[in-house]
Structure formats: C-alpha cells, structure tokens
Design a protein around this motif. Structure first.
Motif, mmCIF file in Angstrom:
data_model
loop_
_atom_site.group_PDB
_atom_site.id
_atom_site.type_symbol
_atom_site.label_atom_id
_atom_site.label_comp_id
_atom_site.label_asym_id
_atom_site.label_seq_id
_atom_site.Cartn_x
_atom_site.Cartn_y
_atom_site.Cartn_z
ATOM 1 N N LYS A 102 0.849 -1.184 0.000
ATOM 2 C CA LYS A 102 0.000 0.000 0.000
ATOM 3 C C LYS A 102 0.889 1.240 0.000
ATOM 4 O O LYS A 102 1.972 1.244 0.563
ATOM 5 C CB LYS A 102 -0.892 0.027 1.259
ATOM 6 C CG LYS A 102 -1.979 -1.031 1.248
ATOM 7 C CD LYS A 102 -3.060 -0.672 0.255
ATOM 8 C CE LYS A 102 -4.236 -1.641 0.353
ATOM 9 N NZ LYS A 102 -5.228 -1.405 -0.704
ATOM 10 N N LEU A 162 8.300 2.898 6.811
ATOM 11 C CA LEU A 162 7.548 2.843 5.561
ATOM 12 C C LEU A 162 6.300 1.981 5.698
ATOM 13 O O LEU A 162 5.221 2.346 5.243
ATOM 14 C CB LEU A 162 8.440 2.307 4.437
ATOM 15 C CG LEU A 162 9.591 3.228 3.980
ATOM 16 C CD1 LEU A 162 10.522 2.481 3.036
ATOM 17 C CD2 LEU A 162 9.047 4.484 3.309
ATOM 18 N N THR A 182 4.625 1.245 8.409
ATOM 19 C CA THR A 182 3.633 1.794 9.347
ATOM 20 C C THR A 182 3.181 3.188 8.943
ATOM 21 O O THR A 182 2.435 3.841 9.677
ATOM 22 C CB THR A 182 4.214 1.838 10.774
ATOM 23 O OG1 THR A 182 5.408 2.647 10.786
ATOM 24 C CG2 THR A 182 4.559 0.438 11.275
ATOM 25 N N HIS A 183 3.643 3.651 7.770
ATOM 26 C CA HIS A 183 3.246 4.970 7.249
ATOM 27 C C HIS A 183 3.556 6.072 8.253
ATOM 28 O O HIS A 183 2.742 6.959 8.507
ATOM 29 C CB HIS A 183 1.751 4.987 6.893
ATOM 30 C CG HIS A 183 1.349 3.889 5.954
ATOM 31 N ND1 HIS A 183 0.059 3.408 5.887
ATOM 32 C CD2 HIS A 183 2.069 3.165 5.067
ATOM 33 C CE1 HIS A 183 0.008 2.433 4.990
ATOM 34 N NE2 HIS A 183 1.208 2.279 4.483
ATOM 35 N N MET A 226 4.703 9.217 8.991
ATOM 36 C CA MET A 226 4.987 10.438 8.239
ATOM 37 C C MET A 226 5.922 11.391 8.985
ATOM 38 O O MET A 226 6.385 12.375 8.446
ATOM 39 C CB MET A 226 3.679 11.162 7.901
ATOM 40 C CG MET A 226 2.712 10.327 7.079
ATOM 41 S SD MET A 226 3.466 9.651 5.581
ATOM 42 C CE MET A 226 3.721 11.160 4.649
ATOM 43 N N ILE A 270 2.193 5.015 0.985
ATOM 44 C CA ILE A 270 2.425 5.529 2.339
ATOM 45 C C ILE A 270 1.162 6.167 2.904
ATOM 46 O O ILE A 270 0.840 6.010 4.077
ATOM 47 C CB ILE A 270 3.581 6.544 2.318
ATOM 48 C CG1 ILE A 270 4.884 5.790 2.051
ATOM 49 C CG2 ILE A 270 3.673 7.262 3.647
ATOM 50 C CD1 ILE A 270 6.103 6.606 2.186
ATOM 51 N N THR A 271 0.436 6.896 2.073
ATOM 52 C CA THR A 271 -0.844 7.460 2.524
ATOM 53 C C THR A 271 -1.933 6.972 1.577
ATOM 54 O O THR A 271 -2.462 7.748 0.777
ATOM 55 C CB THR A 271 -0.809 9.005 2.534
ATOM 56 O OG1 THR A 271 -0.410 9.448 1.232
ATOM 57 C CG2 THR A 271 0.169 9.523 3.560
ATOM 58 N N TYR A 319 8.530 12.916 1.939
ATOM 59 C CA TYR A 319 7.329 12.566 1.164
ATOM 60 C C TYR A 319 6.520 13.831 0.902
ATOM 61 O O TYR A 319 6.252 14.604 1.808
ATOM 62 C CB TYR A 319 6.483 11.563 1.946
ATOM 63 C CG TYR A 319 5.205 11.136 1.249
ATOM 64 C CD1 TYR A 319 5.210 10.077 0.342
ATOM 65 C CD2 TYR A 319 3.992 11.776 1.492
ATOM 66 C CE1 TYR A 319 4.048 9.668 -0.296
ATOM 67 C CE2 TYR A 319 2.825 11.380 0.855
ATOM 68 C CZ TYR A 319 2.863 10.321 -0.037
ATOM 69 O OH TYR A 319 1.707 9.929 -0.667
#
Length: 301
Positions: free
Chosen positions: A201, A236, A238-239, A241, A203-204, A248
């Motif tokens: 998937k 990455l 676990t997204h 940010m 990142i967002t 990103y």
C-alpha cells in the motif's frame, strides 16, 4: 474494439481465457479485433498507428504492456477509452483501478461504461502509468526474469537489502519542484500515482487520488547499518509520516539532477540511465474503464 494481448505476460496467464473475454466484449456490443504483440514496443506502434480506427482499446498483459499501450495513446492524435485486463505478476495499476484479477471479470469492466480520465506521468520524452523510481528495491524489477517479478517491492526483497547493505548505492541528487528544493544523497526515490507499489500500500493510501494532477514523491536517505535499514522499513510499512529517514510530498512537476547517470525504472521496466530527469503530471490525459472509483477524485459540481 482493438484488443492488444501480450501472450507472455504472467507466465501465459491469458491462456485458455481468450474466448471468455471475447464473449464478454461481444455481449457489450463490441466487434473485436485481436492483436497479439510480436515483441518489445509493438503495442506502442500498433496503438499509435491505429487508435483512430476504434471506439475502445483494451490491453491484456502486465504493467509493462500497459505502459506500451499508454505510450501509444499519448503519441496518438486520438485517444479512445482504454480497458485493462491484468495478466502480469503484480498488476499494481489494476489494483488501483479496482479491476479484478479474473480475466473474464476484468473484460466486463474493460467493455463497461464506468469511465474516468486519469493522470499519466511524463519522464523526459517517455511516459509512465504509475511509477518512476531509482535506487535500491528497483533494480530487481528489470534485472530479474519475468517469472520472478512478483518479488518486486515485497518484504522478502527488502530483507535481502539487509544482506546487501554494503552494495546499496547512494545517488547525490538535486531535487527541484515548486513545493521543495533539496540536494542530498538518496538510496531510493520514486514518483508515483498509485495506491499500491509492488503489492505494498502507498504511504498514505487514503490520500492518493489518481486524477488530481499530482504525483506522490518519496525520497529515502542512506542507512548506515542493518538496524537503521530495519527502522526505515518499519517507518515505511507503518506509514510513519514523522520519520526523518525519508521525505514525502506531492507535486505536479519535478526534476532530478544527479552527479552521474542514474538508472530508472518506469512501471517496473528498465527506463534507461540519465543524469537529468524531468517528470511532469499529464493531468487526466487518458480515459480508463475502471472498476471502483474509490481512489478517484469525483468531478466537482
């Protein structure tokens, strides 16, 4: 309808499925012309030369075949709607469009009326559907035999990176866009328009729209040891940010200037090595027959 079929994609995934697909097309009212690709770039040539003769074009193959068909449409004066029957190994783009992996079901979508104009990326003088990338995790895509391509981007391959940490090449690059300018060393970079890359998937994933005129940019800084690589992978997956291990952001246009020629991959195929890469978003350039509109911006009223 012009149906372009790559017989080698996904270990011959379309074998035995052709009659069912043609039946679905005919039930939707189409007269079908089937063209089996004869080699590299053949799909591009066919679409560029004959797009104006058809009301719809359908592509059956992997992401690389789709890339060739899209390139042909971008180079054509006429761009009929495009349907896609995924027959490769990862088929990230099909996942983004809500297209079934079952060929006959995908054929029904490809011949259907759910149409959406989507963004296409331009990389120097070439095009890509959903990703342009450089660095670690990309070489496997075009240096690996066709049957192994489903490994691209998977956790198993990232963990291979731990073993090959000393081989991870750093690229010194100046990155320029309206949103951000930075010059640094990077081990990986990608400009994408997809909710999934290599089966991962994005990142967002909830924030990615395939028709908003923007690409998602991910740049990863070098790691010093296997532990740092593991932390990077965790960030990455676990997204995270807030991570300082990568950058990103979104942009419509971006350029990369490197100290030396950098090899790029476009939609999972080798895209050549270049010192300067100019990437632009061609907003809503091609109309696709889609399954679900979950990842598409709805037209404003």
């Amino acid at each position: 309808m012009l149906w372009i079929l790559n017989p080698h994609a996904g270990r011959g995934a379309m074998s035995g499925k052709i009659i069912g697909c043609v039946n679905a097309f005919q039930q939707a009212g189409y007269e079908v012309t089937l063209y089996v690709t004869q080699g590299a770039q053949d799909a591009t040539r066919m679409v560029r030369e004959r797009a104006r003769e058809f009301d719809r074009i359908v592509c059956a193959g992997g992401d690389g075949t789709l890339n060739e068909v899209v390139t042909g449409l971008m180079e054509s004066e006429v761009r009929p709607p495009l349907g896609y029957i995924p027959a490769g190994t990862t088929n990230d783009f099909a996942l983004s469009l809500g297209i079934s992996k079952v060929p006959v079901e995908a054929a029904a979508v490809a011949a259907g009326d759910n149409l959406q104009a989507l963004d296409i990326g331009r990389f120097n003088d070439r095009y890509f559907n959903y990703i342009a990338a450089f660095g670690v995790f990309t070489e496997v895509s075009y240096a690996t035999p066709q049957q192994s391509k489903n490994i691209f981007g998977r956790v198993a391959y990232i963990m291979e990176g731990v073993k090959a940490l000393t081989n991870i090449k750093q690229h010194h690059i100046c990155v320029n866009s309206a949103e951000m300018t930075l010059e640094d060393d990077f081990i990986f970079g990608m400009v994408s328009n997809s909710v999934s890359v290599g089966g991962f998937k994005a990142i967002t994933p909830n924030g990615v729209a395939l028709d908003d005129g923007l690409h998602e940019v991910l740049l990863v800084y070098p790691v010093e040891n296997p532990m740092e690589l593991q932390w990077l992978v965790n960030d990455l997956l676990t997204h995270n940010m807030e991570s300082t291990r990568f950058v990103y952001f979104r942009t419509a246009q971006i350029s990369f200037d490197a100290d030396e020629a950098v090899p790029w991959t476009l939609d999972g195929e080798f895209g050549g090595a270049t010192q300067r890469a100019e990437i632009a978003n061609c907003a809503r350039a091609i109309t696709f027959a889609t399954g679900s509109n979950a990842n598409l911006e709805q037209p404003s009223h």
